[in-house]
Design a protein around this motif. Structure first.
Motif, short mmCIF file in Angstrom:
data_model
loop_
_atom_site.label_atom_id
_atom_site.label_comp_id
_atom_site.label_asym_id
_atom_site.label_seq_id
_atom_site.Cartn_x
_atom_site.Cartn_y
_atom_site.Cartn_z
N ALA A 151 0.68 -1.24 -0.29
CA ALA A 151 0.32 -0.50 -0.32
C ALA A 151 0.76 0.87 0.18
CB ALA A 151 -0.88 -0.11 1.82
N VAL A 152 0.50 2.20 -0.87
CA VAL A 152 1.45 3.36 -0.85
C VAL A 152 0.74 4.61 -0.30
CG1 VAL A 152 2.00 5.16 -2.55
CG2 VAL A 152 2.40 3.00 -3.42
N ALA A 153 0.73 5.08 0.98
CA ALA A 153 0.30 5.83 1.20
C ALA A 153 0.67 7.48 1.19
CB ALA A 153 1.04 6.33 2.77
N ALA A 154 -0.17 8.45 0.81
CA ALA A 154 -0.66 9.40 0.38
C ALA A 154 -0.15 10.89 1.45
CB ALA A 154 -2.33 9.67 -0.81
N CYS A 155 0.91 11.59 1.30
CA CYS A 155 1.24 12.24 2.03
C CYS A 155 2.10 13.44 1.42
CB CYS A 155 2.36 12.09 3.14
SG CYS A 155 4.34 11.84 2.48
N THR A 156 1.89 14.41 1.93
CA THR A 156 2.50 15.86 1.04
C THR A 156 4.01 16.49 1.87
OG1 THR A 156 0.31 16.81 0.71
CG2 THR A 156 2.17 18.18 0.23
N ALA A 157 5.10 15.80 1.28
CA ALA A 157 6.59 16.66 1.66
C ALA A 157 6.18 18.07 2.14
CB ALA A 157 7.47 16.02 0.88
N ALA A 158 7.26 18.06 3.09
CA ALA A 158 7.31 19.42 3.80
C ALA A 158 8.39 20.59 3.64
CB ALA A 158 6.72 19.54 5.46
N ALA A 159 8.92 20.78 3.00
CA ALA A 159 10.09 21.49 2.46
C ALA A 159 9.94 22.38 3.28
CB ALA A 159 10.28 21.52 0.92
N ASN A 190 13.14 20.41 13.09
CA ASN A 190 13.39 21.40 13.19
C ASN A 190 13.59 22.08 11.75
OD1 ASN A 190 14.51 21.05 16.09
ND2 ASN A 190 16.65 20.36 15.80
N ALA A 191 14.06 22.66 11.23
CA ALA A 191 13.80 23.25 10.24
C ALA A 191 12.52 23.32 9.44
CB ALA A 191 14.50 22.62 8.98
N ARG A 192 11.58 22.83 10.20
CA ARG A 192 9.98 22.87 9.64
C ARG A 192 9.36 23.69 10.53
NH1 ARG A 192 6.96 24.30 5.65
NH2 ARG A 192 4.38 23.68 6.19
#
Length: 203
Positions: free
Chosen positions: A13-21, A67-69
């Motif tokens: 299964a592939v979990a959908a998510c949005t990367a948080a740069a 930390n960066a986010r």
């Protein structure tokens, strides 16, 4: 732990998510301000066939990306993260497969309210994080299209994205972090002057 290992090994299964740069627009997190960001990897399991990543490398990259986010949120109340790396599969190179393997990372997260001295989530939140697929990685697998470090960074940022999405949901559903928010870039590291929450909080 067996459940984590089985889940990572299956990878169906592939979990959908949005990367948080770090440079993407912030979400609405009320009065949230990051205090301690404790990442551990003492129990991490590697799925056979994975590129090897040391415990120290997982701790470093997740600590840095979190930390960066989250250090950009400048609310008035301090919250701590306890994050435990549970397992991973970083797709190797080699001969491309018909179904190219996708890298995946499993982490557990606990959030602490500094003022209350208590966990916000009584039950640890478990995340299974897949790397984002590109045209190149879809065709030949990310082990060919990306370096090991690029795969790790992609997984770490997707983990940050899932954690952030979960915090937004908890704020809406459970009232976490209160109604107000001020946000901006942090120029200098902060010291909160509070007592560190137990490292075991992430487990």
């Amino acid at each position: 732990m067996i459940r984590i290992f089985t889940l990572l090994t299956a990878m169906v299964a592939v979990a959908a998510c949005t990367a948080a740069a770090p440079d993407e627009p912030l979400e609405e997190l009320g009065n949230f301000r990051l205090g301690h960001n404790i990442v551990i990897a003492s129990k991490v399991q590697m799925v056979p066939g994975s590129r090897k990543v040391s415990k120290e490398e997982w701790v470093d990259i997740l600590t840095n990306e979190v930390n960066a986010r989250f250090s950009q949120y400048q609310g008035d109340k301090i919250y701590h993260f306890g994050i435990s790396v549970e397992g991973y599969f970083v797709a190797p190179g080699g001969v491309p497969l018909v179904l190219s393997p996708k890298s995946v990372l499993a982490v557990n997260v606990t959030v602490w309210d500094d003022a209350a001295g208590a966990k916000l989530n009584k039950v640890v939140k478990k995340f299974t994080v897949f790397e984002t697929t590109t045209a190149d990685s879809f065709l030949v697998g990310s082990g060919h299209a990306r370096t090991r470090e690029e795969q790790m960074r992609g997984l770490a940022r997707n983990a940050v994205g899932q954690i952030e999405d979960w915090l937004v949901e908890q704020r809406k559903d459970e009232g976490w972090f209160g109604p107000e928010q001020t946000s901006g870039q942090v120029d200098q590291p902060r010291t909160t002057g509070v007592t560190e929450p137990p490292v075991a909080a992430a487990g």
